[in-house]
Design a protein around this motif. Structure first.
Motif, PDB file in Angstrom:
ATOM      1  N   THR A  12       1.269   2.429   3.933  1.00  0.00           N
ATOM      2  CA  THR A  12       1.407   3.424   2.862  1.00  0.00           C
ATOM      3  C   THR A  12       0.721   2.948   1.585  1.00  0.00           C
ATOM      4  OG1 THR A  12       3.515   4.158   3.817  1.00  0.00           O
ATOM      5  CG2 THR A  12       3.062   4.747   1.523  1.00  0.00           C
ATOM      6  N   ALA A  13       0.921   1.657   1.241  1.00  0.00           N
ATOM      7  CA  ALA A  13       0.289   1.117   0.034  1.00  0.00           C
ATOM      8  C   ALA A  13      -1.232   1.115   0.151  1.00  0.00           C
ATOM      9  CB  ALA A  13       0.806  -0.307  -0.222  1.00  0.00           C
ATOM     10  N   VAL A  14      -1.746   0.708   1.329  1.00  0.00           N
ATOM     11  CA  VAL A  14      -3.197   0.695   1.523  1.00  0.00           C
ATOM     12  C   VAL A  14      -3.764   2.109   1.447  1.00  0.00           C
ATOM     13  CG1 VAL A  14      -5.000   0.227   3.215  1.00  0.00           C
ATOM     14  CG2 VAL A  14      -3.202  -1.442   2.839  1.00  0.00           C
ATOM     15  N   THR A  15      -3.068   3.059   2.048  1.00  0.00           N
ATOM     16  CA  THR A  15      -3.538   4.451   2.013  1.00  0.00           C
ATOM     17  C   THR A  15      -3.562   4.993   0.595  1.00  0.00           C
ATOM     18  OG1 THR A  15      -2.618   4.786   4.224  1.00  0.00           O
ATOM     19  CG2 THR A  15      -3.133   6.748   2.935  1.00  0.00           C
ATOM     20  N   GLN A  16      -2.499   4.721  -0.166  1.00  0.00           N
ATOM     21  CA  GLN A  16      -2.456   5.197  -1.549  1.00  0.00           C
ATOM     22  C   GLN A  16      -3.544   4.534  -2.391  1.00  0.00           C
ATOM     23  OE1 GLN A  16       1.545   4.421  -2.798  1.00  0.00           O
ATOM     24  NE2 GLN A  16       2.407   6.155  -1.684  1.00  0.00           N
ATOM     25  N   ALA A  17      -3.759   3.215  -2.204  1.00  0.00           N
ATOM     26  CA  ALA A  17      -4.814   2.533  -2.958  1.00  0.00           C
ATOM     27  C   ALA A  17      -6.189   3.091  -2.595  1.00  0.00           C
ATOM     28  CB  ALA A  17      -4.763   1.024  -2.668  1.00  0.00           C
ATOM     29  N   GLY A  18      -6.423   3.327  -1.295  1.00  0.00           N
ATOM     30  CA  GLY A  18      -7.698   3.923  -0.888  1.00  0.00           C
ATOM     31  C   GLY A  18      -7.899   5.308  -1.479  1.00  0.00           C
TER      32      GLY A  18
END
Length: 286
Positions: free
Chosen positions: A160-166
């Motif tokens: 979730t964090a990686v997706t939001q950062a991307g």
């Protein structure tokens, strides 16, 4: 636990022996003297009790005799047969006597169950060890499930964090590209406008008397690298030679070339001059 299996068998055996003795005495009491009938009843019960005791002794020794077991079941069937025969010959209460005729067979079945329990019974220490092993297995399974759930939750959080950062990076890049596109569009509009040069000339006319500077705004596009020249191959030019060369290249086409085009052809021809000297020569010629 042993009492839970042996007590019902003992009680059922006692009731069956009493019923068998009573039925034999009542059934044969009218045909033979009652002492004879009592002896017959006690014989059936005694034989049954003797074979049962012998069976229990063999079981305690961890042994088993099919002959003794067969004799014991024979005495049980005889007792049940006596009860059934008495129930079928009485004038009243046939159903009640038939209802208790199965007790000798039931007593033998209970002793069979008790024997099976004895052959499979475990000591207290073994039972405690089994319970400990089962509890340990349950604990390990619970810990493994908790670990898997924690790892799955952590992986979900990370994704979730990686997706939001991307997504944030993509939005910033899109916004930057849009702003850059708008800036270069504005610059291109100003560069290609008819009044751009005239407006810039009117502003700088007072500081550049006697000349009309040519203004060129930067272009959006790929640049062509200019090959570097060594000092041995390209000796330094004097100001007069540099001015003549710049003027020649500038007027090699009609209309006259811009500074960018002139500089590119100047260096492509193999001439060498610093950017400061070349721009100064361009100003003197223009």
């Amino acid at each position: 636990m042993k009492a839970k299996t042996v007590l019902p068998a003992v009680a059922m055996t006692a009731v069956s022996m009493v019923l068998t003795l009573a039925v034999v005495v009542m059934w044969l009491g009218g045909a033979v003297p009652w002492p004879v009938a009592l002896v017959v009843g006690l014989g059936i019960d005694g034989g049954w009790l003797a074979t049962l005791a012998y069976e229990r002794r063999l079981a305690a020794q961890g042994d088993h005799s099919p002959v003794v077991t067969a004799v014991g079941w024979l005495f049980g069937l005889v007792a049940a047969g006596v009860l059934v025969a008495h129930a079928l010959t009485v004038e009243h209460g046939t159903g009640a006597w038939l209802a208790v005729a199965w007790l000798p067979i039931a007593a033998k079945a209970l002793w069979l169950v008790h024997g099976l329990w004895e052959r499979t019974a475990l000591t207290t220490g073994a039972l405690e060890a089994i319970r400990g092993i089962q509890q340990e297995a349950r604990d390990e399974a619970a810990v493994a499930r908790a670990r898997l759930r924690a790892e799955a939750s952590a992986e979900e959080t990370r994704l979730t964090a990686v997706t939001q950062a991307g997504a944030r990076v993509a939005r910033v890049q899109a916004k930057t590209a849009k702003a850059l596109s708008q800036a270069w569009s504005t610059l291109e509009t100003a560069r290609s406008g008819e009044d751009t040069g005239r407006a810039l000339t009117s502003v700088t006319a007072r500081v550049t008397p006697g000349g009309t500077p040519r203004w060129e705004l930067p272009l959006w596009g790929p640049s062509e690298p200019v090959p570097a020249l060594t000092l041995e191959a390209s000796p330094a030019l004097t100001d007069e030679a540099l001015d003549a060369l710049v003027n020649e290249i500038r007027h090699s086409e009609d209309p006259a070339l811009s500074y960018r085009e002139m500089a590119a052809r100047f260096r492509a021809a193999g001439h060498s001059a610093s950017e400061v000297r070349l721009r100064a020569a361009w100003k003197r010629v223009a």
